[in-house]
Design an enzyme around this catalytic site. Sequence first.
Site, PDB file in Angstrom:
ATOM      1  N   PRO A  70       0.964  -1.281   0.255  1.00 22.74           N
ATOM      2  CA  PRO A  70      -0.065   0.024   0.013  1.00 22.74           C
ATOM      3  C   PRO A  70       0.907   1.161  -0.097  1.00 22.74           C
ATOM      4  CG  PRO A  70      -0.777  -1.643   1.682  1.00 22.74           C
ATOM      5  CD  PRO A  70       0.811  -1.953   1.101  1.00 22.74           C
ATOM      6  N   CYS A  71       0.343   2.316  -0.699  1.00 24.70           N
ATOM      7  CA  CYS A  71       1.076   3.315  -0.901  1.00 24.70           C
ATOM      8  C   CYS A  71       1.062   4.589   0.035  1.00 24.70           C
ATOM      9  CB  CYS A  71       0.815   3.651  -2.436  1.00 24.70           C
ATOM     10  SG  CYS A  71       1.899   5.298  -2.876  1.00 24.70           S
ATOM     11  N   GLN A  72       1.728   4.748   1.163  1.00 22.70           N
ATOM     12  CA  GLN A  72       1.226   5.431   2.283  1.00 22.70           C
ATOM     13  C   GLN A  72       2.282   6.985   2.078  1.00 22.70           C
ATOM     14  OE1 GLN A  72       2.439   2.894   5.197  1.00 22.70           O
ATOM     15  NE2 GLN A  72       0.501   3.393   6.257  1.00 22.70           N
TER      16      GLN A  72
END
Length: 378
Positions: A70-72
């Site tokens: 996931p791109c945080q």
Amino acid sequence: MKAVELFSGIGGFRLACDNKNIRTVFANDIKTLACDVYASQFGTSVLHRGDIKDFFDKIPDHDLLTAGFPCQPFSSAGKKEGIRDPRGTLFQSIVKTLDKNKPKYFILENVKRLLSMENGEHFATILQELSTLGYCVEWRLINAIHFGLPQNRQRLFITGIRDHEPKIRLLPKSDIDQLSSGHLILARDPSRWQEINVHGKAFPNWGLAKEGKFLGCNVNKFSDAAPPVLLRDILSSEVPSDFDFTETTLSWLANNTPVNRYYQGVEIISNQGGGARMGYTIYGINGVSPTLTASTSRHYERYKVGEKFRRLTNYEYARIQGFPDHHCQVVSTYNQYELYGNAVPPPMVEWILGRIFPDKNEDLWPAINQLEIFDHAN
Ligand SMILES: C[S@@+](CC[C@H](N)C(=O)[O-])C[C@H]1O[C@@H](n2cnc3c(N)ncnc32)[C@H](O)[C@@H]1O
């Protein structure tokens, strides 16, 4: 060859590894529905449900780590101090596993935006961390369209190999050949390797990184493409009326403006005000689909099929993403869209695996000092 699949979702990496006879020995995801699908397809023996932070001690020895993470955004505390602080992000769990288990290979997948997020700072931090862990890192942006899938879906694959000499694996020879007629640079020239923290606002779509330095260029052709497949080639002929538009939706569409053009392979038939409101766009079936998303709103999937207007079915979604029709059958039709939208298309992963572990002794992996490559226009 043993693989560990972090952020396993419904098992896009798993399917590809199975097809290449790579044995998955550990998988983890926090999401119940994704795990239900994974368990239904691959059994429960390697699947660990829950937050990755609770499982570091359980990850067994492996050769290949895979993760569609996931791109945080990195923390704002880090930003204030003028440095990037990836601590506590999910990306850090990848770093922790690579550091502890030291697999020889990794393959990570993410969205195109990662190359330019926060003016390139985000990707720079990722490259910095991975390349200083002892890996030669290579990345390339590829599109599902080139893998026999009727979808415009650009995804970034980042690979790493514990190896002394950087080699080019993700550019087939014919892609490299296309590069060699322009202003050339000698990649062997150490001065051409830039410090990772001195970068432009966006990283190029292909590159190599090692020990805090990188080299890259924009590669705009993909010579290894499978024959194109269009939406009309994969649609079901008999579709239950549940997928038809409601009378209310049909009445909105009466106000649409004709567009009738292709944008990135997607046939756009009409929308409101010539394009301002995505939600009202009607797509045709003579092109490919726009990127399937994990959004539970079905506003984006409106198609004109023959004389009918309808949404795509869950089976059609599976085909567009390169999964078997019934892969997600243990969850409701409604929930399947989100799970497919979040997944990595297995045919894209198979291509990457084929580049890293070729079936036959092809002319692969030129060492970069045997190559001349284009400089990229920053
Ligand atoms: C982009 S999706 C990956 C999808 C997967 N590659 C596939 O083919 O289905 C990211 C996944 O990370 C999972 N995830 C998010 N936070 C997590 C955490 N703290 N621990 C474990 N998994 C997490 C999500 O549930 C989601 O399935």
